[in-house]
Design a protein around this motif. Structure first.
Motif, short mmCIF file in Angstrom:
data_model
loop_
_atom_site.label_atom_id
_atom_site.label_comp_id
_atom_site.label_asym_id
_atom_site.label_seq_id
_atom_site.Cartn_x
_atom_site.Cartn_y
_atom_site.Cartn_z
N THR A 167 0.74 -1.07 0.03
CA THR A 167 0.02 0.05 -0.08
C THR A 167 0.93 1.24 0.02
N THR A 168 1.90 1.11 -0.24
CA THR A 168 3.16 2.27 -0.41
C THR A 168 2.57 3.26 -1.43
N GLY A 169 2.38 4.61 -1.02
CA GLY A 169 1.74 5.62 -1.96
C GLY A 169 0.34 5.60 -2.44
N LEU A 170 -0.50 4.77 -1.58
CA LEU A 170 -1.79 4.95 -1.97
C LEU A 170 -2.62 5.80 -1.09
N ASP A 171 -3.65 6.16 -1.59
CA ASP A 171 -4.67 6.98 -0.83
C ASP A 171 -5.44 6.22 0.25
N PRO A 172 -6.16 6.69 1.04
CA PRO A 172 -6.83 5.83 2.10
C PRO A 172 -7.97 5.01 1.62
N GLN A 173 -8.50 5.43 0.48
CA GLN A 173 -9.72 4.59 0.10
C GLN A 173 -8.70 3.26 -0.72
N ALA A 174 -7.84 3.58 -1.37
CA ALA A 174 -7.08 2.40 -2.13
C ALA A 174 -6.55 1.49 -1.14
N ARG A 175 -5.93 2.02 -0.12
CA ARG A 175 -5.55 1.12 0.97
C ARG A 175 -6.46 0.30 1.63
N LEU A 176 -7.73 0.63 1.73
CA LEU A 176 -9.15 -0.09 2.36
C LEU A 176 -9.08 -1.26 1.19
N GLU A 177 -8.97 -0.71 -0.17
CA GLU A 177 -9.32 -1.84 -1.11
C GLU A 177 -8.34 -2.91 -1.16
N VAL A 178 -7.20 -2.62 -0.98
CA VAL A 178 -6.29 -3.69 -0.78
C VAL A 178 -6.13 -4.67 0.50
N TRP A 179 -6.53 -3.87 1.66
CA TRP A 179 -6.51 -4.54 2.62
C TRP A 179 -7.85 -5.73 2.42
N GLN A 180 -8.88 -5.43 2.10
CA GLN A 180 -9.89 -6.31 1.87
C GLN A 180 -9.54 -7.52 0.78
N ALA A 181 -8.86 -7.25 -0.17
CA ALA A 181 -8.20 -8.19 -1.10
C ALA A 181 -7.38 -9.04 -0.29
N VAL A 182 -6.41 -8.55 0.55
CA VAL A 182 -5.55 -9.61 1.24
C VAL A 182 -5.96 -10.28 2.22
N LYS A 183 -7.05 -9.82 2.83
CA LYS A 183 -7.92 -10.55 3.86
C LYS A 183 -8.69 -12.04 2.97
N GLU A 184 -9.10 -11.43 1.76
CA GLU A 184 -9.80 -12.49 0.94
C GLU A 184 -8.89 -13.59 0.55
N LEU A 185 -7.52 -13.20 0.36
CA LEU A 185 -6.65 -14.07 -0.05
C LEU A 185 -6.56 -15.31 0.92
N ALA A 186 -6.19 -14.75 2.53
CA ALA A 186 -6.24 -15.75 3.61
C ALA A 186 -7.57 -16.46 3.73
N GLY A 187 -8.39 -15.78 3.44
CA GLY A 187 -9.71 -16.79 3.45
C GLY A 187 -10.00 -17.75 2.67
N ARG A 188 -9.19 -17.71 1.55
CA ARG A 188 -9.23 -18.84 0.50
C ARG A 188 -7.95 -20.00 0.74
N GLY A 189 -7.21 -19.73 1.82
CA GLY A 189 -6.10 -20.57 2.31
C GLY A 189 -4.85 -20.22 1.58
N THR A 190 -4.59 -19.09 0.86
CA THR A 190 -3.50 -18.72 0.61
C THR A 190 -2.42 -18.04 1.83
N THR A 191 -1.23 -18.55 1.92
CA THR A 191 -0.33 -18.09 2.98
C THR A 191 0.28 -16.52 2.43
N VAL A 192 0.04 -15.44 3.12
CA VAL A 192 0.59 -14.45 2.95
C VAL A 192 1.47 -13.75 3.92
N LEU A 193 2.81 -13.36 3.22
CA LEU A 193 3.84 -12.89 4.14
C LEU A 193 3.79 -11.29 3.39
N LEU A 194 3.54 -10.46 4.54
CA LEU A 194 3.18 -8.88 4.31
C LEU A 194 4.20 -8.34 4.79
N THR A 195 5.02 -7.55 4.30
CA THR A 195 5.79 -6.47 4.69
C THR A 195 5.61 -5.10 4.68
N THR A 196 5.30 -4.46 5.82
CA THR A 196 4.94 -3.08 6.05
C THR A 196 5.60 -2.20 6.90
#
Length: 283
Positions: A167-196
């Motif tokens: 989410t580097t350089g994204l506006d607040p609304q775009a960050r929330l969109e990416v957050w939701q996408a990441v949560k859905e990834l894990a919900g489907r069983g994908t392992t996520v390593l997130l650096t932030t």
């Protein structure tokens, strides 16, 4: 993959070290990531987060230590590691001349997958990009580009995905969109390593959080476990006020649509859950 590989952690790192001449970037990094979880590697700029990701994705060799991804050693079985992962860097790697759908079809064809059109359509729907699928990516917002970038990285269903400061350089609304996408990834069983480097991002997304500081993991645990490291909170009466996130979402809406602000009064609808909150001065 063997039964032991499937049962073990998706990512395992032990004693990882890396130096650039006199600069010691990693000084013995240890952590493990459970399958289907979101693991946040939190640290300031220059703490070594990207170096860890590069080693795990076989783009860089460590000076010492071991690392495994999806049951495969990153050195001795690098090809198997690369087949098991997808890497999304700090900047969206999309072709702006092509449409969103064409980007997805291109990657599916490069991976020699059957029916790339159906794969593209499915991912466009999954990431709420169907209406924009035929448009050139050059017309996309930052959040849409990042969602498309993540969608492209999922082609072929990799079990492990690395998101390096997504989410580097994204506006607040775009960050929330990416957050939701990441949560859905894990919900489907994908392992996520997130650096932030964003504290709120790690707090919102991660099942476990590790803080990388001066080349070492100084703490690793759940959010609740990390909070227990501090003295117990004192109970004080504090008037509840809307957070900045409540204000933002009330004004623009969850989907970027203008919300109903109404007239200011003693009570009003705020927040994502539509809860009544006291916005006046009375206790």
């Amino acid at each position: 993959m063997t039964v032991n590989e499937a049962r073990g952690p998706a990512i395992h790192v032990q004693g990882l070290e890396k130096s650039y001449k006199e600069l010691r970037v990693l000084r013995g990094v240890d952590f493990a990531v459970a399958r289907g979880s979101i693991f946040a590697l939190l640290g300031s700029n220059g703490s070594g987060k990207t170096t860890v990701v590069k080693i795990l994705s076989t783009l860089l060799k460590a000076d010492a230590g071991t690392a495994g991804v999806n049951g495969f050693d990153v050195v001795t079985r690098a090809a198997d590691v690369r087949e098991s992962i997808s890497l999304t860097g700090q900047f969206a790697a999309v072709d702006e001349i092509l449409s969103g759908r064409e980007n997805l079809v291109l990657v599916a064809r490069l991976r020699h997958l059957k029916d790339p059109g159906a794969i593209a359509d499915g991912l466009l729907e999954r990431f709420s990009l169907t209406d924009a699928g035929a448009r050139r990516v050059s017309t996309y917002s930052g959040g849409m580009r990042r969602r498309l970038d993540i969608a492209m990285s999922l082609i072929g269903d990799p079990p492990v995905i690395f998101l390096d400061e997504p989410t580097t350089g994204l506006d607040p609304q775009a960050r929330l969109e990416v957050w939701q996408a990441v949560k859905e990834l894990a919900g489907r069983g994908t392992t996520v390593l997130l650096t932030t480097q964003y504290l709120d991002e790690a707090e919102q997304l991660a099942d476990r959080i590790a803080i990388l500081h001066e080349g070492r993991i100084i703490v690793n645990g759940t959010l609740a476990e990390l909070k227990q490291l501090l003295p117990p909170a004192k109970v004080e009466y504090v008037e509840k006020q809307p957070t900045l996130e409540d204000v933002f979402l009330t004004l623009v809406g969850d989907n970027g649509k203008t919300g109903k602000t109404g007239k200011t009064g003693k009570t009003g609808k705020t927040g994502r859950h539509g809860q009544d909150r006291n916005v006046g001065t009375d206790a």
